[in-house]
Enzyme design. Structure first.
Site, PDB file in Angstrom:
ATOM      1  CG  ASN A  17      20.678 -52.847  82.005  1.00  0.00           C
ATOM      2  OD1 ASN A  17      21.286 -53.854  82.374  1.00  0.00           O
ATOM      3  ND2 ASN A  17      20.051 -52.040  82.843  1.00  0.00           N
ATOM      4  CB  ILE A  96       3.025 -51.970  81.096  1.00  0.00           C
ATOM      5  CG1 ILE A  96       3.834 -51.883  82.407  1.00  0.00           C
ATOM      6  CG2 ILE A  96       2.294 -53.312  81.010  1.00  0.00           C
ATOM      7  CD1 ILE A  96       3.017 -51.983  83.673  1.00  0.00           C
ATOM      8  CG  ASN A 111      11.824 -56.325  81.733  1.00  0.00           C
ATOM      9  OD1 ASN A 111      12.314 -55.265  81.338  1.00  0.00           O
ATOM     10  ND2 ASN A 111      11.284 -56.436  82.937  1.00  0.00           N
ATOM     11  CG  HIS A 113      12.208 -56.171  87.818  1.00  0.00           C
ATOM     12  ND1 HIS A 113      11.437 -55.050  87.602  1.00  0.00           N
ATOM     13  CD2 HIS A 113      12.164 -56.417  89.157  1.00  0.00           C
ATOM     14  CE1 HIS A 113      10.926 -54.646  88.758  1.00  0.00           C
ATOM     15  NE2 HIS A 113      11.359 -55.450  89.711  1.00  0.00           N
ATOM     16  CD  GLU A 151      -0.529 -63.323  79.978  1.00  0.00           C
ATOM     17  OE1 GLU A 151       0.402 -63.454  79.159  1.00  0.00           O
ATOM     18  OE2 GLU A 151      -0.991 -64.266  80.643  1.00  0.00           O
ATOM     19  CB  ALA A 183      22.868 -58.162  89.483  1.00  0.00           C
ATOM     20  CD  GLU A 184      19.636 -53.619  86.535  1.00  0.00           C
ATOM     21  OE1 GLU A 184      19.279 -53.175  85.432  1.00  0.00           O
ATOM     22  OE2 GLU A 184      19.429 -53.007  87.599  1.00  0.00           O
TER      23      GLU A 184
HETATM   24  C1  GAR Z   1      17.571 -50.573  85.196  1.00  0.00           C
HETATM   25  O1  GAR Z   1      17.904 -50.659  86.564  1.00  0.00           O
HETATM   26  C2  GAR Z   1      16.506 -51.592  84.850  1.00  0.00           C
HETATM   27  O2  GAR Z   1      16.643 -52.796  85.528  1.00  0.00           O
HETATM   28  C3  GAR Z   1      15.271 -50.859  85.312  1.00  0.00           C
HETATM   29  O3  GAR Z   1      15.487 -49.526  84.924  1.00  0.00           O
HETATM   30  C4  GAR Z   1      16.884 -49.245  84.895  1.00  0.00           C
HETATM   31  C5  GAR Z   1      17.248 -48.702  83.535  1.00  0.00           C
HETATM   32  O4  GAR Z   1      18.577 -48.271  83.506  1.00  0.00           O
HETATM   33  N1  GAR Z   1      14.088 -51.426  84.733  1.00  0.00           N
HETATM   34  C6  GAR Z   1      12.935 -51.534  85.381  1.00  0.00           C
HETATM   35  O5  GAR Z   1      12.766 -51.097  86.508  1.00  0.00           O
HETATM   36  C7  GAR Z   1      11.830 -52.226  84.620  1.00  0.00           C
HETATM   37  N2  GAR Z   1      10.779 -52.627  85.486  1.00  0.00           N
HETATM   38  P1  GAR Z   1      19.380 -48.088  82.128  1.00  0.00           P
HETATM   39  O6  GAR Z   1      18.532 -47.201  81.219  1.00  0.00           O
HETATM   40  O7  GAR Z   1      20.647 -47.398  82.544  1.00  0.00           O
HETATM   41  O8  GAR Z   1      19.619 -49.442  81.546  1.00  0.00           O
END
Ligand code: GAR
Length: 201
Positions: A17, A96, A111, A113, A151, A183-184
């Protein structure tokens, strides 16, 4: 405030990301903000290499070197202050943050998710576990969410979401990769631009 919002990205692992943000900045998809700093709570996170390759300053803050959660967060805050950070992006940051931290940066922490919140989110839902839970439940559609951080874990206002269909032969790993790609890596840069633009206007 300067013409561009100063952005810090907090990471813990692979940093795909973060890479999407770096690429979006190069392409001008992110033009209202600039990534000034990458902070990791894991000294071996590959995300740090990605930052260095893109000439972005890095910092490592390890929980084991801190006396408490407060101390951990104060060390992060002192780095954020050093760089006059306006916007904090949690991109796979697996720790967290307390209310002391989140209230200090109200509407300035976002963030990503890997599910459609409010499904498969909150304490204990992170990384691959989220996709395992989605497959276990048998949902046919999942996706990703970018939200403000408050929070409540994964409880802040939703900024953007994108849905992704689940295939019959998906494994948690194949689903994770598709959710990231479809998506992300799209909604995180778009949300960063949207929030940065609002911050500087
Ligand atoms: C991603 O899928 C992100 O959405 C998730 O961890 C991965 C990190 O990948 N985050 C969570 O689960 C937070 N609750 P990356 O280091 O390759 O970006």
């Amino acid at each position: 405030m300067s013409k561009k919002a100063k952005i810090a990205v907090l990471v813990s692992g692979g940093g795909t990301n973060l890479q999407a943000l770096i690429n979006a900045q190069k392409k001008g998809i992110i033009e209202s903000g600039e990534i000034k700093l990458v902070i990791s709570n894991n000294s071996t996170a590959y995300a740090l290499q990605r930052a260095k390759k893109a000439d972005i300053d890095t910092a490592v803050v390890l929980k084991k070197d801190c006396s408490s959660q407060l101390d951990f967060e104060e060390k992060i805050i002192s780095k954020l202050k050093e760089y006059n950070i306006d916007l904090i992006v949690l991109a796979g940051f697996m720790s967290i943050l307390s209310e002391t931290f989140t209230s200090r940066y109200s509407n300035r922490i976002i963030n990503v998710h890997p599910s459609l919140i409010p499904s498969f989110c909150g304490k204990g839902f992170y990384g691959l576990k989220v996709h395992e839970a989605a497959l276990e439940k048998g949902v046919k559609v999942t996706g990703a969410t970018v939200h403000f951080v408050n929070e409540i874990p994964d409880g802040g206002e939703i900024i953007l979401q994108k849905a992704v269909y689940i295939k019959d032969d998906d494994t948690p790993e194949t689903l994770q990769k598709r959710v990231m790609r479809l998506a992300e890596w799209k909604i995180l840069p778009a949300a960063v631009e949207q929030v940065s633009k609002n911050l500087i206007s």
